[in-house]
Design an enzyme around this catalytic site. Structure first.
Site, PDB file in Angstrom:
ATOM      1  N   SER A 408       0.613  -9.570   3.124  1.00 14.14           N
ATOM      2  CA  SER A 408       1.974  -9.984   2.787  1.00 14.14           C
ATOM      3  C   SER A 408       2.279 -11.359   3.386  1.00 14.14           C
ATOM      4  CB  SER A 408       2.967  -8.919   3.261  1.00 14.14           C
ATOM      5  OG  SER A 408       4.258  -9.160   2.753  1.00 14.14           O
ATOM      6  N   ASP A 600       4.044  -5.318  -7.228  1.00 19.27           N
ATOM      7  CA  ASP A 600       3.533  -4.208  -6.416  1.00 19.27           C
ATOM      8  C   ASP A 600       4.645  -3.483  -5.656  1.00 19.27           C
ATOM      9  OD1 ASP A 600       4.254  -5.936  -4.397  1.00 19.27           O
ATOM     10  OD2 ASP A 600       2.227  -6.213  -3.599  1.00 19.27           O
ATOM     11  N   HIS A 639       2.364  -2.342  -2.636  1.00 20.55           N
ATOM     12  CA  HIS A 639       2.278  -3.359  -1.586  1.00 20.55           C
ATOM     13  C   HIS A 639       1.620  -2.845  -0.303  1.00 20.55           C
ATOM     14  CE1 HIS A 639       3.367  -7.267   0.011  1.00 20.55           C
ATOM     15  NE2 HIS A 639       3.905  -6.702   1.082  1.00 20.55           N
TER      16      HIS A 639
END
Length: 680
Positions: A408, A600, A639
């Site tokens: 991320s 996601d 994610h």
């Protein structure tokens, strides 16, 4: 159960060891007149038992050592009397075996005619004397030993009839102990060394006679003192200096006890000669490292895992959050370690800006007190210095590289760090020239070839609508920062990484004063935080400030967990999407720009693949440097599936997660062949 060890006494090529063994066994048998002159009766008793009992010596010797520090001379007397009763049979058996072992050697050494005093004088002059020199003058000692044997047998018979009476007669008086000559001290030490020789013979039966001669090249200097070796499990005879002090000294008993204890714990008494070095080298080669060293891992360059926004390491995270790298499925770092990959979990700010996090990442790896820079601190209004890191790779410098893997926002942070290492910070350089003072090496630049590869997982290289529409709202920011303020009290272990903004209560500060001070913080109106950097505007600003390094391998991994709605072009969250992301996933799925809708749960596919302004290509088996290698999108991966945080997800299994990370780590090892500057 105590082990019964069998020992074999080594034969030396010149016969010195065999003669010496026989002599000492005779002299120590039954505590004859020669043994009566030895110092410290407690030690004499132990040595006698050690020399006479090969099979059972360990049990009786350990018992004597346990009683040694807590009994007086009377107790030693009683112990000696009991042992004399058992020594008769043992002594005769050992003398018979010893005579057989040394029969051939005694024939070759009958020409030796020096007395015991000459032996001691010669060895004092030359500590490194050859074993053949020791042979001289032992014939007389052997004859004395035979007489001692007869005396020992006679004393044993007398002890059977009247133990108490004969025990007192056999014990030397205090004055006789003080008059013990140096030769008996030599016998006492030698007996212990003979037993140690048999231990070495048991471990290494293939040693040749030449090496054995070197190991038993004794030094009987009268000024020797027993000292343990620091690095080797051997005791050098040269360390025995000052051991034989005057017998009149009041501390003599303690010195002897300590000396014998050290001799007992030693493997063998040796000199620092070639034979000793060979034995020591073999011992070191056999040692197994409990913790693998850098050269024993598959990867030459360590792997550093960099968490994203709202990420923590276990020691500072809120208890409601799962382990970041693996959740309840597995510990990714630990699994990599167990499978031969050296890896670390970086600990940096959860809500800080990419710039602040990049500086913290530098010091996490290198070690030291975080310096955000004088110019940066003045510009945004927070403290210049932060926490102090120990450092996982203190020798990190050009040529000493690391693999950086970011999940991320962690991918953006890595790119910011690489830019600072290579090009520095022009604002900090100019500020230092104008105002003077110190400047961090990080801001000076010219630190290329410190990163081998950059790998990103679900990174919003171009920002995310989730931050544009929700995360950057004043209300959301206020809630998050208020939580950070609450956990910033001095009794909390949770660290949101906002201490530079004042969100950490001081030791002597009341909570009321702390809250008042936090209200005045510049954090509430600053763009120097993670919320802004995750917006498309903030990400675009980072893209303009960073560039690709031609010496680094770049690769991206992207997930997708949405599907097209039935009656529109919007994207809907999949059923197995991590529940907290369903709202943001649907929000991004109806973005104005259709190419941004597939996501996601937090990051659009188009944003995760590569920065818009930088070169990219499809990833293949051919590894390339200086360009983003984009791997195929992983469908049905949300994610957090890259880091296994969704424990309720039954679609993504632990085995699948483990296989993904093993493949990724193996890929990093392959890149080292291309990025290793030593091979270039």
């Amino acid at each position: 159960m105590k082990s019964q060890n069998k020992y074999s006494i080594r034969k030396f090529s010149v016969g010195a060891s065999s003669i010496l063994i026989a002599t000492l066994l005779f002299l120590s048998g039954g505590q004859a007149q020669a043994a009566e002159k030895q110092v410290n009766m407690g030690n004499s008793q132990e040595d006698t038992v050690t020399a006479q009992s090969i099979g059972d010596q360990q049990t009786r010797e350990n018992a004597n050592y346990q009683r040694e520090n807590g009994v007086d001379e009377q107790q030693h007397t009683e112990n000696l009397t009991k042992n004399l009763h058992n020594d008769k049979t043992i002594s005769e058996e050992n003398h018979r075996k010893t005579d057989d072992l040394n029969k051939d050697q005694l024939k070759d050494d009958k020409k030796s005619s020096l007395n015991n005093k000459n032996i001691q004088r010669d060895t004092t002059k030359n500590n490194n004397a050859n074993p053949s020199d020791v042979n001289q003058g032992l014939e007389q000692a052997i004859n004395d030993g035979k007489q001692s044997k007869v005396a020992s047998q006679q004393q044993s018979k007398e002890a059977d009839n009247s133990q108490d009476s004969n025990a007192n007669n056999n014990l030397p008086s205090q004055s006789r102990i003080k008059e013990a000559p140096s030769l008996n001290k030599l016998d006492q030490t030698s007996q212990r060394e003979i037993v140690n020789e048999t231990e070495i013979e048991k471990v290494q039966p293939q040693q040749n006679n030449q090496a054995n001669d070197k190991i038993t090249n004794y030094n009987f200097n009268n000024e020797q003192e027993v000292k343990p070796q620091k690095d080797e499990k051997t005791l050098s005879v040269s360390d025995l200096k000052n051991n034989q002090k005057s017998p009149v000294e009041p501390t003599k008993d303690n010195d002897k006890k300590n000396g014998l204890n050290l001799l007992k714990s030693s493997a063998v008494a040796t000199l620092p000669n070639k034979g000793t070095k060979e034995l020591t080298a073999k011992a070191k080669d056999d040692q197994t490292n409990k913790v693998a060293k850098q050269g024993q891992y598959k990867n030459q360059d360590p792997i550093v895992l960099v968490h994203g926004f709202n990420g923590f390491t276990d020691d500072i995270n809120p208890s409601v959050l799962a382990h970041y790298w693996g959740g309840n499925k597995m510990n990714i770092r630990q699994d990599l370690e167990e499978n031969g990959y050296k890896a670390y979990e970086a600990s940096i700010s959860a809500f800080g800006s990419n710039y602040d996090r990049a500086v913290e990442l530098y010091y996490y790896i290198k070690g030291g007190r975080v310096d955000y820079g004088a110019a940066h601190a003045a510009k945004y209004g927070h403290e210049r210095y932060g926490k102090t890191y120990e450092g996982i790779y203190k020798d990190w410098k050009p040529g000493q590289k690391v693999h950086l893997v970011g999940h991320s926002m962690g991918g953006q942070t890595i790119r910011q760090l690489e830019e600072l290492l290579r090009n520095g910070n022009r604002e900090e350089i100019e500020y230092q020239k104008k105002h003077g003072g110190e400047i961090s090496p990080l801001f000076k630049g010219n630190h290329d070839n410190m990163i081998s590869s950059i790998t990103t997982l679900g990174t919003p290289h171009n920002g995310t609508h989730a931050s544009d529409l929700a995360g950057n709202e004043a209300l959301v920011r206020q809630i998050v920062f208020d939580i950070g303020k609450m956990f910033g009290n001095k009794n909390s272990r949770v660290d949101f990484g906002l201490a530079q903004w004042g969100l950490k209560q001081k030791p002597n500060e009341s909570y009321i004063d702390y809250v008042k001070r936090v209200k005045q913080s510049n954090l509430w109106k600053s763009k120097d935080n993670g919320f802004y950097d995750l917006t498309r505007e903030g990400a675009t600003d980072l893209n303009r400030k960073t560039s690709l390094n031609p010496n680094i391998v770049y690769k991206t991994y992207t997930g997708e967990a949405t599907h097209k709605a039935l009656n529109s072009d919007r994207q809907k969250a999949d059923l197995n999407m991590f529940f907290p992301f369903v709202i943001t996933g649907n929000l991004i799925g109806k973005a104005t720009e259709k190419e941004w809708r597939e996501n996601d749960g937090l990051v659009s596919v188009i944003s995760s693949q590569h920065p818009f302004n930088q070169a990219y290509t499809k990833a293949t088996d051919k590894i390339q440097k200086g360009i983003w290698q984009v791997t195929p999108t992983k469908h049905d991966w949300d994610h957090v599936d890259f880091v296994g945080q969704d424990s309720s997800d039954t679609v993504r299994t632990r085995e699948e997660l483990q296989d993904f990370w093993h493949h990724l780590a193996d890929d990093l090892v392959k890149t080292e062949k291309l990025t290793d500057t030593k091979q270039a």
